[in-house]
Enzyme design. Sequence first.
Site, PDB file in Angstrom:
ATOM      1  N   GLY A  14      10.316  -1.949  -0.722  1.00  0.00           N
ATOM      2  CA  GLY A  14      10.248  -2.945  -1.792  1.00  0.00           C
ATOM      3  C   GLY A  14       9.856  -4.330  -1.344  1.00  0.00           C
ATOM      4  O   GLY A  14      10.233  -5.325  -1.973  1.00  0.00           O
ATOM      5  N   HIS A 111      -2.838  -1.616  -3.056  1.00  0.00           N
ATOM      6  CA  HIS A 111      -3.168  -0.560  -2.098  1.00  0.00           C
ATOM      7  C   HIS A 111      -3.551  -1.206  -0.769  1.00  0.00           C
ATOM      8  O   HIS A 111      -4.319  -2.187  -0.761  1.00  0.00           O
ATOM      9  CB  HIS A 111      -4.324   0.292  -2.635  1.00  0.00           C
ATOM     10  CG  HIS A 111      -4.708   1.437  -1.736  1.00  0.00           C
ATOM     11  ND1 HIS A 111      -3.949   2.590  -1.650  1.00  0.00           N
ATOM     12  CD2 HIS A 111      -5.746   1.585  -0.883  1.00  0.00           C
ATOM     13  CE1 HIS A 111      -4.522   3.404  -0.764  1.00  0.00           C
ATOM     14  NE2 HIS A 111      -5.609   2.822  -0.285  1.00  0.00           N
TER      15      HIS A 111
HETATM   16  C1  GRF Z   1       2.726  -1.018   1.145  1.00  0.00           C
HETATM   17  O1  GRF Z   1       1.758  -0.932   2.169  1.00  0.00           O
HETATM   18  C2  GRF Z   1       2.065  -0.728  -0.192  1.00  0.00           C
HETATM   19  O2  GRF Z   1       0.723  -1.165  -0.247  1.00  0.00           O
HETATM   20  C3  GRF Z   1       2.111   0.750  -0.243  1.00  0.00           C
HETATM   21  O3  GRF Z   1       3.451   1.010   0.168  1.00  0.00           O
HETATM   22  C4  GRF Z   1       3.758   0.124   1.251  1.00  0.00           C
HETATM   23  C5  GRF Z   1       5.192  -0.342   1.161  1.00  0.00           C
HETATM   24  O4  GRF Z   1       5.308  -1.238   0.092  1.00  0.00           O
HETATM   25  N1  GRF Z   1       1.790   1.271  -1.547  1.00  0.00           N
HETATM   26  P1  GRF Z   1       6.744  -1.931  -0.250  1.00  0.00           P
HETATM   27  O5  GRF Z   1       7.210  -2.614   1.015  1.00  0.00           O
HETATM   28  O6  GRF Z   1       7.685  -0.799  -0.648  1.00  0.00           O
HETATM   29  O7  GRF Z   1       6.449  -2.889  -1.354  1.00  0.00           O
END
Ligand code: GRF
Length: 223
Positions: A14, A111
């Site tokens: 998150g 992404h």
């Molecule tokens: C990030 O690299 C995002 O782009 C991908 O999941 C990863 C973790 O995101 N979809 P977060 O730390 O859970 O926001």
Amino acid sequence: MATLDLGVLVSGTGTNLGAILDAVASGRLDARVRLVVSNKPGVLALDRAAAHGVPSVVISHRAHDTREAFDAAVVAALRAAGVTTVVLAGFMRVVTPVLLGAFPDAVINVHPALLPAFPGIDAQAQALAYGVRITGCTVHLVDAGVDTGPIIAQAAVPVADGDDRDALARRILAEEHRLLVEALSWVAAGRVSVVRDGGARPRVRIAPPGAGAPGAAPSGPAS
Ligand code: GRF
């Protein structure tokens, strides 16, 4: 032009949710996070929501027989919370037309690659394996494909010699946080619209600052 009523879908750490919550708390983003939905219990994203006093709910995809049934449960929770714009922030499920139809041109994903390069999972590892010198991240509207929707914003991130997957992912993630908040600020300002002309691929149009919804009369005195 209007405070965004956001629903944020998460699956894990998150950090993108954290970037949104920090931007809202500091006044850098004109939005309210109405609800955080996680498809997994006990993830750090839920702690981040709690720390900001934002309601959250776990809706397990395992509790639903189909992707469509899962999406319907998510839509019901988002609607009950007054959400009008949905952000997929580290959300690891493919959404269906059930969710997209409930929030047309209002589901946004981040992404970790410069789409259309390296769609799908572990885009950071894909970039390293290919040997690109520049990769990056993309914020886009979600369509029925996987990472194929119209692009709102992109940022380039250099691949350093000796980068392993985690070093590169960390560098991209920092840029994701900045780009996602910036793109959402454009949506909040009414500057983002989708141009659909015939069979061509839909494209996002970003109106200049202060222009509000594209095509709308500029705010302020007539020039
Ligand atoms: C990030 O690299 C995002 O782009 C991908 O999941 C990863 C973790 O995101 N979809 P977060 O730390 O859970 O926001």
